[in-house]
Design a protein around this motif. Structure first.
Motif, PDB file in Angstrom:
ATOM      1  N   MET A   1     -19.053  27.141 -19.122  1.00  0.00           N
ATOM      2  CA  MET A   1     -19.624  26.252 -18.147  1.00  0.00           C
ATOM      3  C   MET A   1     -18.586  25.181 -17.818  1.00  0.00           C
ATOM      4  SD  MET A   1     -22.788  23.523 -18.557  1.00  0.00           S
ATOM      5  CE  MET A   1     -23.631  24.534 -19.683  1.00  0.00           C
ATOM      6  N   GLN A   2     -18.354  24.947 -16.569  1.00  0.00           N
ATOM      7  CA  GLN A   2     -17.420  23.923 -16.116  1.00  0.00           C
ATOM      8  C   GLN A   2     -18.214  22.704 -15.663  1.00  0.00           C
ATOM      9  OE1 GLN A   2     -14.136  24.016 -16.290  1.00  0.00           O
ATOM     10  NE2 GLN A   2     -13.813  22.050 -15.322  1.00  0.00           N
ATOM     11  N   ILE A   3     -18.053  21.592 -16.360  1.00  0.00           N
ATOM     12  CA  ILE A   3     -18.745  20.355 -16.018  1.00  0.00           C
ATOM     13  C   ILE A   3     -17.715  19.364 -15.505  1.00  0.00           C
ATOM     14  CG2 ILE A   3     -20.096  18.424 -16.909  1.00  0.00           C
ATOM     15  CD1 ILE A   3     -21.270  20.331 -18.970  1.00  0.00           C
ATOM     16  N   THR A   4     -17.987  18.755 -14.348  1.00  0.00           N
ATOM     17  CA  THR A   4     -17.025  17.817 -13.783  1.00  0.00           C
ATOM     18  C   THR A   4     -17.471  16.363 -13.914  1.00  0.00           C
ATOM     19  OG1 THR A   4     -18.001  18.114 -11.608  1.00  0.00           O
ATOM     20  CG2 THR A   4     -16.103  19.491 -12.144  1.00  0.00           C
ATOM     21  N   LYS A   5     -18.714  16.116 -14.278  1.00  0.00           N
ATOM     22  CA  LYS A   5     -19.196  14.761 -14.504  1.00  0.00           C
ATOM     23  C   LYS A   5     -19.032  14.425 -15.982  1.00  0.00           C
ATOM     24  CE  LYS A   5     -22.727  13.027 -12.586  1.00  0.00           C
ATOM     25  NZ  LYS A   5     -24.045  12.641 -12.119  1.00  0.00           N
ATOM     26  N   THR A   6     -18.963  13.145 -16.301  1.00  0.00           N
ATOM     27  CA  THR A   6     -18.855  12.760 -17.701  1.00  0.00           C
ATOM     28  C   THR A   6     -20.148  12.174 -18.249  1.00  0.00           C
ATOM     29  OG1 THR A   6     -17.960  10.601 -17.092  1.00  0.00           O
ATOM     30  CG2 THR A   6     -16.368  12.356 -17.554  1.00  0.00           C
ATOM     31  N   VAL A   7     -21.036  11.730 -17.363  1.00  0.00           N
ATOM     32  CA  VAL A   7     -22.317  11.161 -17.777  1.00  0.00           C
ATOM     33  C   VAL A   7     -23.407  11.678 -16.839  1.00  0.00           C
ATOM     34  CG1 VAL A   7     -23.626   9.033 -18.098  1.00  0.00           C
ATOM     35  CG2 VAL A   7     -21.199   9.072 -18.650  1.00  0.00           C
ATOM     36  N   PHE A   8     -24.540  12.060 -17.437  1.00  0.00           N
ATOM     37  CA  PHE A   8     -25.640  12.639 -16.666  1.00  0.00           C
ATOM     38  C   PHE A   8     -26.910  11.834 -16.853  1.00  0.00           C
ATOM     39  CE2 PHE A   8     -22.653  15.966 -17.502  1.00  0.00           C
ATOM     40  CZ  PHE A   8     -22.595  16.664 -16.319  1.00  0.00           C
ATOM     41  N   PHE A   9     -27.760  11.831 -15.826  1.00  0.00           N
ATOM     42  CA  PHE A   9     -29.086  11.269 -15.934  1.00  0.00           C
ATOM     43  C   PHE A   9     -30.019  12.347 -16.483  1.00  0.00           C
ATOM     44  CE2 PHE A   9     -27.174   8.647 -12.563  1.00  0.00           C
ATOM     45  CZ  PHE A   9     -27.341   7.409 -13.153  1.00  0.00           C
ATOM     46  N   VAL A  10     -31.203  11.964 -16.890  1.00  0.00           N
ATOM     47  CA  VAL A  10     -32.153  12.886 -17.508  1.00  0.00           C
ATOM     48  C   VAL A  10     -32.430  14.087 -16.607  1.00  0.00           C
ATOM     49  CG1 VAL A  10     -34.556  13.146 -18.257  1.00  0.00           C
ATOM     50  CG2 VAL A  10     -33.209  11.184 -19.025  1.00  0.00           C
ATOM     51  N   SER A  11     -32.670  13.869 -15.336  1.00  0.00           N
ATOM     52  CA  SER A  11     -32.984  14.988 -14.436  1.00  0.00           C
ATOM     53  C   SER A  11     -31.809  15.961 -14.328  1.00  0.00           C
ATOM     54  CB  SER A  11     -33.385  14.477 -13.054  1.00  0.00           C
ATOM     55  OG  SER A  11     -32.323  13.732 -12.481  1.00  0.00           O
ATOM     56  N   GLU A  12     -30.594  15.437 -14.337  1.00  0.00           N
ATOM     57  CA  GLU A  12     -29.414  16.296 -14.266  1.00  0.00           C
ATOM     58  C   GLU A  12     -29.243  17.089 -15.555  1.00  0.00           C
ATOM     59  OE1 GLU A  12     -26.554  13.624 -11.381  1.00  0.00           O
ATOM     60  OE2 GLU A  12     -26.747  13.035 -13.494  1.00  0.00           O
ATOM     61  N   ALA A  13     -29.473  16.438 -16.682  1.00  0.00           N
ATOM     62  CA  ALA A  13     -29.380  17.130 -17.971  1.00  0.00           C
ATOM     63  C   ALA A  13     -30.444  18.223 -18.062  1.00  0.00           C
ATOM     64  CB  ALA A  13     -29.534  16.140 -19.121  1.00  0.00           C
ATOM     65  N   ALA A  14     -31.640  17.930 -17.569  1.00  0.00           N
ATOM     66  CA  ALA A  14     -32.716  18.925 -17.583  1.00  0.00           C
ATOM     67  C   ALA A  14     -32.314  20.157 -16.777  1.00  0.00           C
ATOM     68  CB  ALA A  14     -34.002  18.316 -17.029  1.00  0.00           C
ATOM     69  N   CYS A  15     -31.700  19.938 -15.640  1.00  0.00           N
ATOM     70  CA  CYS A  15     -31.243  21.047 -14.804  1.00  0.00           C
ATOM     71  C   CYS A  15     -30.184  21.868 -15.543  1.00  0.00           C
ATOM     72  CB  CYS A  15     -30.704  20.510 -13.490  1.00  0.00           C
ATOM     73  SG  CYS A  15     -30.236  21.787 -12.325  1.00  0.00           S
ATOM     74  N   LEU A  16     -29.227  21.193 -16.160  1.00  0.00           N
ATOM     75  CA  LEU A  16     -28.170  21.898 -16.903  1.00  0.00           C
ATOM     76  C   LEU A  16     -28.723  22.690 -18.077  1.00  0.00           C
ATOM     77  CD1 LEU A  16     -25.344  19.213 -17.080  1.00  0.00           C
ATOM     78  CD2 LEU A  16     -25.231  21.423 -15.931  1.00  0.00           C
ATOM     79  N   LEU A  17     -29.712  22.122 -18.761  1.00  0.00           N
ATOM     80  CA  LEU A  17     -30.264  22.754 -19.955  1.00  0.00           C
ATOM     81  C   LEU A  17     -31.399  23.728 -19.644  1.00  0.00           C
ATOM     82  CD1 LEU A  17     -30.258  19.619 -22.271  1.00  0.00           C
ATOM     83  CD2 LEU A  17     -28.722  21.610 -22.398  1.00  0.00           C
ATOM     84  N   GLY A  18     -31.841  23.754 -18.404  1.00  0.00           N
ATOM     85  CA  GLY A  18     -32.906  24.679 -18.021  1.00  0.00           C
ATOM     86  C   GLY A  18     -34.252  24.302 -18.603  1.00  0.00           C
ATOM     87  N   CYS A  19     -34.526  23.013 -18.646  1.00  0.00           N
ATOM     88  CA  CYS A  19     -35.808  22.558 -19.184  1.00  0.00           C
ATOM     89  C   CYS A  19     -36.330  21.418 -18.313  1.00  0.00           C
ATOM     90  CB  CYS A  19     -35.646  22.119 -20.638  1.00  0.00           C
ATOM     91  SG  CYS A  19     -34.562  20.699 -20.874  1.00  0.00           S
ATOM     92  N   SER A  20     -37.438  20.831 -18.697  1.00  0.00           N
ATOM     93  CA  SER A  20     -38.012  19.736 -17.930  1.00  0.00           C
ATOM     94  C   SER A  20     -37.427  18.399 -18.371  1.00  0.00           C
ATOM     95  CB  SER A  20     -39.532  19.701 -18.117  1.00  0.00           C
ATOM     96  OG  SER A  20     -39.837  19.301 -19.444  1.00  0.00           O
ATOM     97  N   ALA A  21     -37.588  17.409 -17.524  1.00  0.00           N
ATOM     98  CA  ALA A  21     -37.156  16.056 -17.864  1.00  0.00           C
ATOM     99  C   ALA A  21     -37.926  15.562 -19.090  1.00  0.00           C
ATOM    100  CB  ALA A  21     -37.369  15.112 -16.684  1.00  0.00           C
ATOM    101  N   HIS A  22     -39.204  15.925 -19.183  1.00  0.00           N
ATOM    102  CA  HIS A  22     -40.024  15.541 -20.332  1.00  0.00           C
ATOM    103  C   HIS A  22     -39.400  16.065 -21.630  1.00  0.00           C
ATOM    104  CE1 HIS A  22     -43.556  14.506 -22.659  1.00  0.00           C
ATOM    105  NE2 HIS A  22     -43.542  15.732 -23.151  1.00  0.00           N
ATOM    106  N   GLN A  23     -38.918  17.295 -21.615  1.00  0.00           N
ATOM    107  CA  GLN A  23     -38.283  17.861 -22.798  1.00  0.00           C
ATOM    108  C   GLN A  23     -36.992  17.128 -23.144  1.00  0.00           C
ATOM    109  OE1 GLN A  23     -38.513  21.905 -21.162  1.00  0.00           O
ATOM    110  NE2 GLN A  23     -39.323  22.527 -23.165  1.00  0.00           N
ATOM    111  N   VAL A  24     -36.249  16.696 -22.134  1.00  0.00           N
ATOM    112  CA  VAL A  24     -35.013  15.935 -22.386  1.00  0.00           C
ATOM    113  C   VAL A  24     -35.353  14.596 -23.026  1.00  0.00           C
ATOM    114  CG1 VAL A  24     -33.014  14.813 -21.322  1.00  0.00           C
ATOM    115  CG2 VAL A  24     -33.704  17.098 -20.580  1.00  0.00           C
ATOM    116  N   TYR A  25     -36.375  13.903 -22.510  1.00  0.00           N
ATOM    117  CA  TYR A  25     -36.797  12.644 -23.135  1.00  0.00           C
ATOM    118  C   TYR A  25     -37.179  12.879 -24.597  1.00  0.00           C
ATOM    119  CZ  TYR A  25     -36.934  10.136 -18.685  1.00  0.00           C
ATOM    120  OH  TYR A  25     -36.599   9.535 -17.509  1.00  0.00           O
TER     121      TYR A  25
END
Length: 70
Positions: A1-25
């Motif tokens: 996986m090629q990531i070009t950002k260094t910091v992500f918000f919860v919604s972005e992390a959820a998208c990357l991890l294939g889960c919901s924002a609730h699960q990231v929290y």
């Protein structure tokens, strides 16, 4: 996986991890995913390295479980 950002918000992390924002929290609050808030900020920020480390831990756990069942 090629990531070009260094910091992500919860919604972005959820998208990357294939889960919901609730699960990231949940992962943040249980210490499974390292994140921080800047002073006075409301939004969690998740470093790229934290996401990479989480994925690697999950892959190792998955491989260990599948290796035991073989």
């Amino acid at each position: 996986m090629q990531i070009t950002k260094t910091v992500f918000f919860v919604s972005e992390a959820a998208c990357l991890l294939g889960c919901s924002a609730h699960q990231v929290y949940y992962m943040i609050h249980t210490g499974k995913l390292l994140a921080y808030k800047d002073e006075g900020a409301r939004a969690w920020k998740i470093p790229e390295q934290s996401i990479q480390q989480y994925i690697q831990r999950r892959l190792k756990a998955y491989m260990a479980r599948n290796h035991e069942n073989s």
